[in-house]
Structure formats: structure tokens, C-alpha cells
Write an enzyme that holds these catalytic residues in place. Structure first.
Site, PDB file in Angstrom:
ATOM      1  N   ARG A  60       1.224  12.015  -9.641  1.00  0.00           N
ATOM      2  CA  ARG A  60       1.779  10.668  -9.412  1.00  0.00           C
ATOM      3  C   ARG A  60       3.204  10.573  -9.955  1.00  0.00           C
ATOM      4  NH1 ARG A  60      -2.393   7.275  -7.630  1.00  0.00           N
ATOM      5  NH2 ARG A  60      -4.446   7.690  -8.516  1.00  0.00           N
ATOM      6  N   GLU A  75       0.846  -1.204   0.000  1.00  0.00           N
ATOM      7  CA  GLU A  75       0.000   0.000   0.000  1.00  0.00           C
ATOM      8  C   GLU A  75       0.878   1.251   0.000  1.00  0.00           C
ATOM      9  OE1 GLU A  75      -2.537   1.607  -0.659  1.00  0.00           O
ATOM     10  OE2 GLU A  75      -4.072   1.336   0.885  1.00  0.00           O
ATOM     11  N   ASP A  76       0.357   2.329  -0.557  1.00  0.00           N
ATOM     12  CA  ASP A  76       1.138   3.572  -0.584  1.00  0.00           C
ATOM     13  C   ASP A  76       1.141   4.270   0.770  1.00  0.00           C
ATOM     14  OD1 ASP A  76      -1.573   4.208  -0.745  1.00  0.00           O
ATOM     15  OD2 ASP A  76      -1.378   5.573  -2.438  1.00  0.00           O
ATOM     16  N   PHE A 131      -1.036  16.348   3.740  1.00  0.00           N
ATOM     17  CA  PHE A 131      -1.400  15.673   2.495  1.00  0.00           C
ATOM     18  C   PHE A 131      -0.208  15.659   1.556  1.00  0.00           C
ATOM     19  CE2 PHE A 131      -3.417  14.688  -1.488  1.00  0.00           C
ATOM     20  CZ  PHE A 131      -4.273  13.671  -1.088  1.00  0.00           C
ATOM     21  N   ASP A 188      -3.626   5.631   6.255  1.00  0.00           N
ATOM     22  CA  ASP A 188      -4.146   6.892   6.775  1.00  0.00           C
ATOM     23  C   ASP A 188      -5.167   6.574   7.871  1.00  0.00           C
ATOM     24  OD1 ASP A 188      -4.561   9.664   6.836  1.00  0.00           O
ATOM     25  OD2 ASP A 188      -6.071   9.603   5.267  1.00  0.00           O
TER      26      ASP A 188
HETATM   27  P1  IMP Z   1      -7.378   5.121   4.457  1.00  0.00           P
HETATM   28  O1  IMP Z   1      -8.444   4.147   4.141  1.00  0.00           O
HETATM   29  O2  IMP Z   1      -7.911   6.365   5.100  1.00  0.00           O
HETATM   30  O3  IMP Z   1      -6.220   4.551   5.240  1.00  0.00           O
HETATM   31  O4  IMP Z   1      -6.872   5.677   3.077  1.00  0.00           O
HETATM   32  C1  IMP Z   1      -5.855   5.144   2.411  1.00  0.00           C
HETATM   33  C2  IMP Z   1      -5.806   5.713   1.010  1.00  0.00           C
HETATM   34  O5  IMP Z   1      -6.095   7.112   0.980  1.00  0.00           O
HETATM   35  C3  IMP Z   1      -4.403   5.602   0.495  1.00  0.00           C
HETATM   36  O6  IMP Z   1      -4.194   4.356  -0.116  1.00  0.00           O
HETATM   37  C4  IMP Z   1      -4.307   6.760  -0.457  1.00  0.00           C
HETATM   38  O7  IMP Z   1      -4.772   6.363  -1.728  1.00  0.00           O
HETATM   39  C5  IMP Z   1      -5.229   7.812   0.112  1.00  0.00           C
HETATM   40  N1  IMP Z   1      -4.474   8.815   0.887  1.00  0.00           N
HETATM   41  C6  IMP Z   1      -4.441   8.982   2.229  1.00  0.00           C
HETATM   42  N2  IMP Z   1      -3.626   9.983   2.585  1.00  0.00           N
HETATM   43  C7  IMP Z   1      -3.111  10.469   1.435  1.00  0.00           C
HETATM   44  C8  IMP Z   1      -2.158  11.526   1.130  1.00  0.00           C
HETATM   45  O8  IMP Z   1      -1.606  12.225   1.995  1.00  0.00           O
HETATM   46  N3  IMP Z   1      -1.900  11.704  -0.186  1.00  0.00           N
HETATM   47  C9  IMP Z   1      -2.449  10.961  -1.182  1.00  0.00           C
HETATM   48  N4  IMP Z   1      -3.320   9.973  -0.946  1.00  0.00           N
HETATM   49  C10 IMP Z   1      -3.652   9.728   0.349  1.00  0.00           C
HETATM   50 MG    MG Z   2      -4.050   3.843  -2.154  1.00  0.00          MG
END
Ligand code: IMP
Ligand code: MG
Length: 177
Positions: free
Chosen positions: A163, A97-98, A150, A101
Site C-alpha cells: 500500500r 473507490e480505489d 493486478f 474491477d
Molecule cells: P470488485 O468488487 O471486483 O469490483 O472489487 C473491487 C475491489 O477489489 C477493489 O476495491 C480492490 O480492493 C480489489 N481489487 C480489484 N482489483 C485489484 C487490483 O488489481 N489490485 C488490488 N486490489 C484490487
Molecule cells: Mg477497495
């Protein structure tokens, strides 16, 4: 493009060094196994390409696409847009995963994959924003812990842009507010 970036948070050099280190660790930990790396599209694609070249054991690669995010705010809902193309029953799965969050996406994905009875499910994330966590989910491997800002670049987007920025940068606030 790069005029929209406030500052560099993680440089290309630091990214490559750390990703290589985590790759070596995973290689060591999965010695004698043949894991399947499951990338979460699209944000994982550059990280995964770099990470996989540091993995020195036999492995395979698969992808899933999920959506849970609009702009900078999670909707809380997770939708599977592309499912696995291989059977993971009995396999050691490593989700790539990238960024972790709120954790809503990974928590959902991990449970979704566990139903298919893999031997194990681990998580490797490029970045972790622990301050934002809502779901009870942890990364087994995390390259960078970052503050609640962010970020874009190295595969991560804001509304599909940035990207291709080669480093991790903090987006200027006026771009998304
Ligand atoms: P989560 O379900 O809130 O953990 O969201 C995860 C996804 O939200 C990541 O896989 C990203 O695609 C996106 N995301 C969360 N924070 C960021 C950020 O700072 N920049 C870009 N994408 C983000
Ligand atoms: Mg993602």
C-alpha cells in the site's frame, strides 16, 4: 518490497496531475452543494487524501469498510465491516473507490446507500478495469482505465502489502501465483 513490482503502470507525477484534474471537475460539478465523500477502506486512503485537497467547496468525509476480496480473486460476497458514522438522508454522496474491477462491491454499496435516501449517489474511482466487469455499475468519474492486470501501490494492496508504494505498479506474477 519494490523488487516485487514488475513495472510502473502509473507514475507519481501522472497520478497527481490526473487526480487534481478530477478534483477540479468534481468541484465544478458540485458547486453550490455540500457533498459527503464516502471512502471505501482501505484501498481509498491515499487517493482520497490527494483528491480531497483538490476539492474547493464545503464537503464532509465518511468511511465504510467492506470485504469482498481474498488475494486476487473476488469471492463475490460483500460484507460490511464498518458502516457510515453519519446520516446521508438528503445528501449528495460521492463514493471514493480505489479500483472498479468486477463491480460487485460498488454495485452492492451503491444500492446499500440508496436505501437511506440520499439526494444523489455518484462514484469516483482511481482506476477502472472494464474488461472484468460483471455487475452493471459505472463510475461517474474515473481517473485511469487500465488493462486486466493486478496492480498495487498508492493505497492498493496484495494481501495487505505494497500500500505504501508511491506509484501504481504491476505486481510480478510469481508473487501471487
Ligand atoms: P470488485 O468488487 O471486483 O469490483 O472489487 C473491487 C475491489 O477489489 C477493489 O476495491 C480492490 O480492493 C480489489 N481489487 C480489484 N482489483 C485489484 C487490483 O488489481 N489490485 C488490488 N486490489 C484490487
Ligand atoms: Mg477497495
Amino acid at each position: 518490497m519494490e523488487q516485487d513490482i514488475e513495472r510502473v503502470l502509473i507514475s507519481e507525477e501522472v497520478l497527481h496531475e490526473k487526480v487534481a484534474e478530477v478534483g477540479r471537475q468534481i468541484t465544478k460539478d458540485f458547486e453550490g452543494k455540500e457533498p459527503v465523500f464516502v471512502g471505501v477502506l482501505k484501498g481509498c486512503y491515499i487517493f482520497m487524501a490527494d483528491l480531497l485537497r483538490e476539492i474547493k467547496i464545503n464537503c464532509s468525509v465518511d468511511f465504510m469498510a467492506v470485504s469482498s476480496y481474498n488475494g486476487t480473486n473476488s469471492t463475490g460476497a460483500v460484507k460490511i465491516n464498518k458502516d457510515l458514522s453519519s446520516d446521508i438522508c438528503g445528501k449528495d454522496v460521492i463514493i471514493v473507490e480505489d479500483i472498479l474491477d468486477s463491480g460487485v462491491t460498488l454495485n452492492y454499496l451503491k444500492n446499500y446507500l440508496l436505501v437511506r435516501q440520499p439526494a444523489s449517489v455518484s462514484i469516483v474511482t482511481l482506476m477502472d478495469k472494464p474488461a472484468r466487469r460483471k455487475a452493471d455499475v459505472y463510475a461517474d468519474y474515473s481517473c485511469f482505465e487500465i488493462p486486466d492486470e493486478f496492480v498495487v501501490g498508492y493505497g492498493l494492496d496484495y494481501n495487505e502489502k505494497y500500500r505504501n508504494v508511491p506509484y501504481i505498479g504491476v505486481l510480478k506474477r510469481e508473487i501471487y501465483s
